[in-house]
Write an enzyme that holds these catalytic residues in place. Structure first.
Site, short mmCIF file in Angstrom:
data_model
loop_
_atom_site.label_atom_id
_atom_site.label_comp_id
_atom_site.label_asym_id
_atom_site.label_seq_id
_atom_site.Cartn_x
_atom_site.Cartn_y
_atom_site.Cartn_z
N ASP A 67 8.87 -5.02 1.85
CA ASP A 67 9.71 -5.93 1.06
C ASP A 67 10.14 -5.29 -0.25
OD1 ASP A 67 7.15 -5.95 0.00
OD2 ASP A 67 6.76 -8.05 0.41
N ASN A 136 -1.08 -17.48 -1.56
CA ASN A 136 -0.58 -18.63 -0.80
C ASN A 136 -0.48 -18.34 0.70
OD1 ASN A 136 1.57 -16.90 -0.67
ND2 ASN A 136 3.03 -18.24 -1.70
N HIS A 138 1.05 -15.66 2.07
CA HIS A 138 2.22 -14.92 2.55
C HIS A 138 1.83 -13.52 3.05
CE1 HIS A 138 3.31 -13.28 -1.78
NE2 HIS A 138 2.45 -12.48 -1.19
N GLU A 143 7.03 -16.49 2.55
CA GLU A 143 6.32 -17.55 1.86
C GLU A 143 5.99 -18.71 2.82
OE1 GLU A 143 5.24 -16.53 -0.79
OE2 GLU A 143 6.64 -16.44 -2.46
P1 PGA Z 1 -2.10 -8.06 -3.99
O1 PGA Z 1 -0.82 -8.76 -3.32
O2 PGA Z 1 -2.48 -6.93 -3.11
O3 PGA Z 1 -1.60 -7.58 -5.33
O4 PGA Z 1 -3.15 -9.12 -4.09
C1 PGA Z 1 -0.86 -9.10 -1.97
C2 PGA Z 1 0.41 -9.81 -1.57
O5 PGA Z 1 0.99 -10.55 -2.38
O6 PGA Z 1 0.83 -9.65 -0.40
#
Ligand code: PGA
Length: 264
Positions: A67, A136, A138, A143
């Site tokens: 992404d 959350n 995702h 999302e």
């Molecule tokens: P993080 O992010 O590794 O910084 O916890 C994970 C994500 O948002 O997919």
């Protein structure tokens, strides 16, 4: 889905590097899907180390990123392109022509997303996708409520995701509101996935994703339907799991299982 409980984030990251290294050894032109965020940084550091010290050869490897923030160009230090460049690309012998990224500044997003899917297809599909999980649930920037069969497209970020990323941007108003992300359907077509989650702040969402019902409200839960997924957890991220003991036990055969499936 196989869930493995590791001693700590470092040993889980070393394990993930072993799997990536093994894949590149038996398939030098492997196609890797990469995730950003804090979680996989140790994995990338280890891969860089193995390139420098052991000669792990990325020259024929193809990569696709999951992404990118919409509106941020490659030169922006908060873009995921900068993240990958800093943590992996510029420290390995990855061939620039085999690095596929999403362009946050692209004018025709729809066409760009279509072309990205086509590039993945032309590369023969993704052999191994690295994933993190958002607080959350995702995966990528898919999302909650994302279609479970979605393809690469633009997504509006939730307030929670914006808050989770505010530290890098300084203030909430600076955090982009939209992103381009591989879809859940795109991720589900990868031949193998490794989802990494570390720390107590992920324990509740990890429990929902791996032991709860499959739901678009917890996008990562769809991985329960994928034939080859390993979830690598440290002790903190596993706190809320019901079958903790089983995952501790299961991790002993983890590498053997993953390699067998990836070679199949
Ligand atoms: P993080 O992010 O590794 O910084 O916890 C994970 C994500 O948002 O997919």
């Amino acid at each position: 889905m196989e869930i493995g409980l590791f001693q700590d984030a470092s040993s889980a990251s070393l394990y993930a590097a072993d799997i990536v290294g093994a894949l590149i050894s038996f398939k030098p032109n492997a196609v890797l899907g990469l995730a950003s965020g804090g979680t996989p940084i140790k994995l990338y550091q280890e891969l860089v180390k193995r390139h420098k010290v052991e000669g792990l050869d990325f020259s024929s490897v193809t990569v696709f990123i999951l992404d990118e923030y919409l509106g941020l160009g490659k030169e922006n230090l908060n873009s995921f392109y900068s993240y990958y460049n800093e943590n992996l690309f510029s420290h390995t012998n990855l061939n620039r022509s085999r690095i596929h990224v999403l362009d946050g500044k692209i004018e025709d997003v729809k066409e760009h997303c279509k072309a990205y899917e086509e590039e993945i297809r032309k590369a023969g599909g993704i052999d191994l996708q690295i994933l993190g999980i958002g607080s959350n649930g995702h995966i990528g920037f898919n999302e909650p409520t994302s279609s479970l069969v979605s393809r690469t497209r633009i997504k509006t970020l939730t307030r929670q995701t914006c808050l989770d990323n505010v530290a890098s941007f300084g203030s909430l108003t600076e955090v982009p509101q939209h992103a381009i992300t591989m879809g859940i359907g795109t991720i589900m077509e990868c031949r193998a996935c490794m989802l990494l989650a570390f720390g107590g702040s992920k324990s509740s969402i990890v429990a929902k994703a791996v032991e709860g019902p499959i739901s678009a409200m917890i996008p990562a839960s769809i991985l329960q339907m994928h034939p080859c997924v390993q979830v690598l957890l440290d002790q903190g991220a596993a706190t809320d799991l019901e079958m903790k003991e089983y995952y501790e036990h299961q991790v002993q055969n983890f590498k053997e299982n993953m390699l067998l499936r990836m070679r199949a």
